[in-house]
Design a protein around this motif. Structure first.
Motif, short mmCIF file in Angstrom:
data_model
loop_
_atom_site.label_atom_id
_atom_site.label_comp_id
_atom_site.label_asym_id
_atom_site.label_seq_id
_atom_site.Cartn_x
_atom_site.Cartn_y
_atom_site.Cartn_z
N LYS A 282 -9.01 9.66 6.86
CA LYS A 282 -8.14 8.39 6.94
C LYS A 282 -8.46 7.37 5.77
O LYS A 282 -9.59 7.65 5.07
CB LYS A 282 -8.58 7.87 8.45
N SER B 239 4.29 9.84 4.33
CA SER B 239 3.16 9.69 4.83
C SER B 239 3.41 8.51 6.10
O SER B 239 4.32 7.95 6.09
CB SER B 239 1.99 8.82 4.04
N GLY C 197 1.68 5.82 9.23
CA GLY C 197 0.61 4.82 9.55
C GLY C 197 1.06 3.52 10.36
O GLY C 197 2.26 3.30 10.53
N MET D 278 2.94 4.91 4.24
CA MET D 278 1.59 4.23 3.86
C MET D 278 1.62 4.69 2.15
O MET D 278 0.41 4.97 1.79
CB MET D 278 0.45 4.77 4.53
N HIS E 49 -3.79 4.25 7.37
CA HIS E 49 -3.05 5.52 7.17
C HIS E 49 -3.51 6.39 8.54
O HIS E 49 -4.46 6.60 8.82
CB HIS E 49 -3.81 6.14 6.00
N ASP F 204 -0.40 13.60 4.59
CA ASP F 204 0.78 13.17 3.48
C ASP F 204 1.32 14.61 3.40
O ASP F 204 0.62 15.32 3.28
CB ASP F 204 -0.01 12.79 2.35
N TYR G 230 -2.00 10.29 -5.01
CA TYR G 230 -1.43 10.29 -3.83
C TYR G 230 -0.37 11.51 -3.57
O TYR G 230 -0.53 12.39 -2.81
CB TYR G 230 -0.64 9.01 -3.62
#
Length: 519
Positions: free
Chosen positions: A3, A187, A189, A317, A337, A341, A443
Motif C-alpha cells: 500500500k 489504479s 484508492g 491514484m 492507494h 495497479d 508507477y
C-alpha cells in the motif's frame, strides 16, 4: 498487500477522458497498408528529449501538416501565433509548416465523425483516444493507416520511446495508433480531505483493503452527524471502486478472472469477488456512509468537498492526482492507494495518435509524430505556448503565467500534456513536484502489465448479443456499484445477461484472446 500513501503537493494537472466516433469504408485501410511499404527517409534520434532529424532536410519537399486535436478549456485565441512558432521548429527538422485544427471537447465526437466521412479533409495526424467507436471498428472502417512500415523506419525514434506500450494501438498484430506517454496504469484508492484524517486521528497506514474503510467511515459518520455522508459517489466516480477488479477486456462483458494471472474469460458480475464487493458497498449505503442520490446525481466531488457534506471519494491514484485535486479545491488532501495497479488495453487507449487515411504523405506525418514524441521544444510549444507570452520560467525551474496573464486571459493555455505525445517532455507548472515524471515512470514500470494488454475484442460475430448485454449492464450496474441496489439485483442482472447471450460473448472473446496469445 503493498500500500502506498500519496504525498501532498499542489499542482495544476488536469485529467479528462475523451470520446469520439466516425464512419468510413475498409478499402481505404488496404490502400493505407500498401502505402506503408513505400520507401521512407532515414532519421535518427538526436537525444532522449529531441526529435529525430532527417539526414538531409533539403531533399524533402516543403509541406503543410495539420494536427487535429481536442481542447477543453477556453478557445485558444493565439492559434496563428503557435502555428508560426511550431513551423519554425518543423521547418528546420522536417521542412514542414504546421497547421493546427483544435476542436472543442463538447463538439469532438460530432466533428470527428464529419472529418472521417470526408475523404477530401486535409489532416495529417489526429488524436484517437478512448473513443465511442473502438479502435478495431475504426480500423475496419478504414479510418487509420497502418503504421508498422513507418515505425520500423522513419518512425523509429517514436517506436523506441513508446516501447512495449505500442501494443495498446494494435489490431490483429498491426499498429494503427500510438499511445501517448503519461500515466499508463489503472489504479484505485480513496481521496480524503486531510482535515477529517486529522480530526478523527485516522491511521491511514492500517487501510489496505476496501473493507478496512468501514470503521473509518463509521467514525466520521458518528462524529459529523446524520446529515453528513462520509463517502461521496456519483455517476462518473462510482466505478473507481471496481476499476482494478480485473482486466475488463474493454467492456466488462467477459473479463479476465479477478486476482489471478490466468487468461480465462469469465462473467465478472457472477464471481464471488464481485458479490463480496457489492455487499460491502451496499452495507455502506444502508448505514448512511454514501450519499443516497449516488446513482443519479450529476454533482461533482468538488461540490461535496467544498460544501462540507463529505470527507472522501474513490479515485484513481496515479502520481500527481492528490496534488491536482488539492489544487482544485484549495484544501489539503491525502490519497490512500488500494489494490493493484494494472496496465490494460483500455488504459493504453485513453490517449493515442494516428495517421488518418486522408494524409497525403504518411511518411511526413510520421516525422511530425516524431516531433510530438521526442522533441521537447515542439512539445512544450504545442502544450504551453510561447515563452514570455504564454508562460515564463521561474528561478526554481517551473513555469507560470507572465504578469497580468491568467488561465482566462491567456491566448494559449491548453495544459494537455497527456494528450500531446510524450508528457515526460513537459515543463513543470508551478506547484508540481519536480520529480513527478520520475514517479510516473516508476508507477508505470511497477504496474502489472495485463497478459491481455493489446487485445481488442471484435464484436462482429456476437453483435446482437453484445448490444443486448450492453443494455442490461447499463440498466443495472450504476445502481449496484453505488450501493443503491444489492445482491438481489446482481442475481437479476446475471439472469438477464444469461438470457441475452453473455456466455456466447464470453466464448467468442475467449477464442479471440487465445488466438491473440498464440494458444
Amino acid at each position: 498487500m503493498k500500500k502506498r500513501i500519496l504525498a501532498l503537493i499542489l499542482t495544476a494537472s488536469m485529467i479528462i477522458s475523451l470520446a469520439a466516433c466516425g464512419t468510413r469504408t475498409s478499402e481505404i485501410a488496404n490502400e493505407s497498408k500498401d502505402n506503408s511499404e513505400a520507401d521512407s527517409t532515414a532519421s535518427e534520434a538526436s537525444s532522449d528529449t529531441t526529435a529525430a532529424s532527417v539526414s538531409d532536410v533539403s531533399q524533402l519537399e516543403h509541406e503543410e501538416l495539420t494536427i487535429v486535436f481536442p481542447y477543453m478549456n477556453a478557445a485558444p485565441k493565439d492559434t496563428a501565433m503557435i502555428e508560426e512558432a511550431l513551423s519554425s521548429i518543423a521547418e528546420e527538422k522536417i521542412n514542414a509548416s504546421i497547421k493546427l485544427q483544435p476542436i472543442a471537447y463538447g463538439s469532438w465526437q460530432e466533428q470527428f465523425n464529419l472529418l472521417m466521412s470526408n475523404s477530401d479533409e486535409k489532416m495529417d495526424v489526429i488524436f484517437t483516444g478512448l473513443n465511442n467507436t473502438s479502435l478495431s471498428s475504426m480500423v475496419s472502417k478504414g479510418y487509420l493507416i497502418e503504421l508498422d512500415g513507418y515505425l520500423g523506419n522513419v518512425g523509429a525514434p517514436t517506436a523506441e520511446v513508446v516501447g512495449d506500450y505500442i501494443r495498446g494501438g494494435q489490431v490483429a498484430g498491426q499498429t494503427y495508433s500510438i499511445p501517448t506517454l503519461r500515466d499508463l496504469a489503472t489504479s484505485s484508492g480513496v481521496m480524503f480531505l486531510k482535515s477529517y484524517i486529522d480530526k478523527y486521528n485516522i491511521d491511514t497506514e492500517s487501510i489496505d483493503e476496501w473493507s478496512d474503510l468501514t470503521e473509518v467511515l463509521k467514525t466520521i459518520k458518528e462524529g459529523e452527524g446524520d446529515a453528513f455522508t462520509p463517502m461521496f459517489l456519483n455517476g462518473s466516480q462510482y466505478t473507481s471502486l471496481t476499476s482494478t477488479f480485473s482486466d475488463p477486456l474493454g467492456d466488462s462483458l467477459g473479463t479476465l478472472a479477478p486476482n489471478t494471472d490466468d487468461t480465462v474469460v469469465v462473467n465478472r458480475f457472477a464471481t464471488e469477488e464481485y458479490k463480496e464487493l457489492v455487499a460491502l458497498i451496499k452495507s455502506w449505503y444502508d448505514a448512511g456512509y454514501i450519499n443516497k442520490d449516488a446513482a443519479t446525481t450529476t454533482a461533482l466531488w468538488q461540490e461535496a468537498a467544498q460544501a462540507g457534506t463529505s470527507a472522501c471519494w474513490p479515485n484513481n491514484m496515479k502520481p500527481g492526482q492528490v496534488e491536482n485535486q488539492a489544487n482544485m479545491i484549495g484544501q489539503e488532501m491525502i490519497g490512500i492507494h488500494i489494490g493493484e495497479d494494472v496496465v490494460t488495453t483500455a488504459s493504453l487507449q485513453t490517449a493515442m495518435w494516428s495517421i488518418p487515411y486522408q494524409a497525403q504523405d504518411p511518411e511526413r506525418s510520421m516525422m511530425l509524430l516524431n516531433l510530438m514524441y521526442t522533441d521537447a521544444d515542439f512539445f512544450n510549444t504545442l502544450n504551453w505556448g510561447i515563452e514570455g507570452t504564454h508562460f515564463v520560467k521561474t528561478d526554481d525551474g517551473h513555469i507560470t503565467f507572465p504578469d497580468g496573464v491568467d488561465a482566462n486571459s491567456s491566448g494559449w493555455y491548453l495544459n494537455l500534456g497527456w494528450v500531446f505525445g510524450n508528457q515526460f517532455l513537459s515543463y513543470f507548472w508551478t506547484g508540481n513536484d519536480m520529480d513527478l515524471w520520475e514517479r510516473t515512470k516508476e508507477y508505470n514500470d511497477s504496474a502489472k502489465l495485463s497478459p491481455a494488454a493489446g487485445f481488442v475484442f471484435d464484436t462482429t460475430n456476437v453483435k446482437n448479443e453484445y448490444a443486448a448485454c450492453q443494455s442490461v449492464k447499463e440498466e443495472f450496474v450504476r445502481a449496484i456499484e453505488t450501493g443503491s441496489q444489492g445482491l438481489d439485483k446482481v442475481d437479476e442482472m446475471n439472469a438477464k445477461l444469461e438470457a441475452s447471450g453473455i456466455q456466447k460473448i464470453i466464448d467468442e472473446k475467449q477464442r479471440q484472446l487465445d488466438e491473440f496469445l498464440g494458444k
